[in-house]
Design a protein around this motif. Structure first.
Motif, PDB file in Angstrom:
ATOM      1  N   UNK A   1       0.821  -1.207   0.000  1.00  0.00           N
ATOM      2  CA  UNK A   1       0.000   0.000   0.000  1.00  0.00           C
ATOM      3  C   UNK A   1       0.861   1.265   0.000  1.00  0.00           C
ATOM      4  N   UNK A   2       2.135   1.126   0.236  1.00  0.00           N
ATOM      5  CA  UNK A   2       3.057   2.274   0.307  1.00  0.00           C
ATOM      6  C   UNK A   2       4.359   1.833  -0.350  1.00  0.00           C
ATOM      7  N   UNK A   3       4.990   2.733  -1.113  1.00  0.00           N
ATOM      8  CA  UNK A   3       6.256   2.348  -1.748  1.00  0.00           C
ATOM      9  C   UNK A   3       7.371   2.182  -0.710  1.00  0.00           C
ATOM     10  N   UNK A   4       8.302   1.314  -1.020  1.00  0.00           N
ATOM     11  CA  UNK A   4       9.434   1.099  -0.131  1.00  0.00           C
ATOM     12  C   UNK A   4       9.914  -0.334  -0.195  1.00  0.00           C
ATOM     13  N   UNK A   5      10.959  -0.601   0.562  1.00  0.00           N
ATOM     14  CA  UNK A   5      11.549  -1.938   0.615  1.00  0.00           C
ATOM     15  C   UNK A   5      10.816  -2.734   1.688  1.00  0.00           C
ATOM     16  N   UNK A   6      10.263  -3.879   1.307  1.00  0.00           N
ATOM     17  CA  UNK A   6       9.516  -4.696   2.263  1.00  0.00           C
ATOM     18  C   UNK A   6      10.461  -5.334   3.276  1.00  0.00           C
ATOM     19  N   UNK A   7       9.885  -5.819   4.345  1.00  0.00           N
ATOM     20  CA  UNK A   7      10.679  -6.492   5.385  1.00  0.00           C
ATOM     21  C   UNK A   7      11.410  -7.694   4.801  1.00  0.00           C
ATOM     22  N   UNK A   8      10.726  -8.420   3.925  1.00  0.00           N
ATOM     23  CA  UNK A   8      11.327  -9.599   3.295  1.00  0.00           C
ATOM     24  C   UNK A   8      12.515  -9.205   2.418  1.00  0.00           C
ATOM     25  N   UNK A   9      12.342  -8.145   1.626  1.00  0.00           N
ATOM     26  CA  UNK A   9      13.439  -7.677   0.771  1.00  0.00           C
ATOM     27  C   UNK A   9      14.607  -7.160   1.613  1.00  0.00           C
ATOM     28  N   UNK A  10      14.289  -6.486   2.690  1.00  0.00           N
ATOM     29  CA  UNK A  10      15.322  -5.963   3.583  1.00  0.00           C
ATOM     30  C   UNK A  10      16.128  -7.106   4.210  1.00  0.00           C
ATOM     31  N   UNK A  11      15.435  -8.154   4.637  1.00  0.00           N
ATOM     32  CA  UNK A  11      16.115  -9.319   5.219  1.00  0.00           C
ATOM     33  C   UNK A  11      17.002  -9.995   4.175  1.00  0.00           C
ATOM     34  N   UNK A  12      16.522 -10.085   2.955  1.00  0.00           N
ATOM     35  CA  UNK A  12      17.310 -10.695   1.874  1.00  0.00           C
ATOM     36  C   UNK A  12      18.552  -9.852   1.579  1.00  0.00           C
ATOM     37  N   UNK A  13      18.391  -8.531   1.569  1.00  0.00           N
ATOM     38  CA  UNK A  13      19.536  -7.648   1.364  1.00  0.00           C
ATOM     39  C   UNK A  13      20.583  -7.833   2.455  1.00  0.00           C
TER      40      UNK A  13
END
Length: 109
Positions: free
Chosen positions: A62-74
């Motif tokens: 619902x809002x642009x940004x890096x998801x928690x899942x993407x952040x964990x993968x990074x």
């Protein structure tokens, strides 16, 4: 129970986000709803609840940004790159050592 990231259980975070969504219409602003939920649940600051709500909105798309899942993968990939670079340095040093050994004249027994 207030403080740094990780001190509140995930269930409390989810409940706070849900309560903010449910009671937004009952308050003059979203911030007022967040303040009310923070007080009811004993959460240290309204800002903490705001961050949870924003994170949930990003994770839901619902809002642009890096998801928690993407952040964990990074984070995982950055740690892997760091380890691989360290291993490469060790291998480079070992290759240099063995190359020097091969170039050195050896005594016959």
């Amino acid at each position: 129970m207030a403080g740094r990231h990780g001190q509140y259980p995930p269930e409390l975070r989810e409940r706070a986000v849900r309560l903010v969504a449910e009671c937004r219409a009952d308050h003059d602003s979203e911030w007022d709803a967040m303040r009310s939920v923070a007080q009811k649940l004993g959460i240290g600051t309204t800002e903490t609840v705001r961050k949870w709500v924003r994170r949930a909105e990003v994770d839901a798309g619902a809002r642009p940004g890096v998801t928690s899942e993407e952040s964990a993968e990074l984070r995982r990939l950055k740690a892997e790159v760091k380890e691989l670079r360290r291993a490469n340095e060790i291998l480079r040093a070992a290759a240099g050592f063995f190359a020097a050994e091969l170039d050195r004249p050896h005594r016959s027994l």
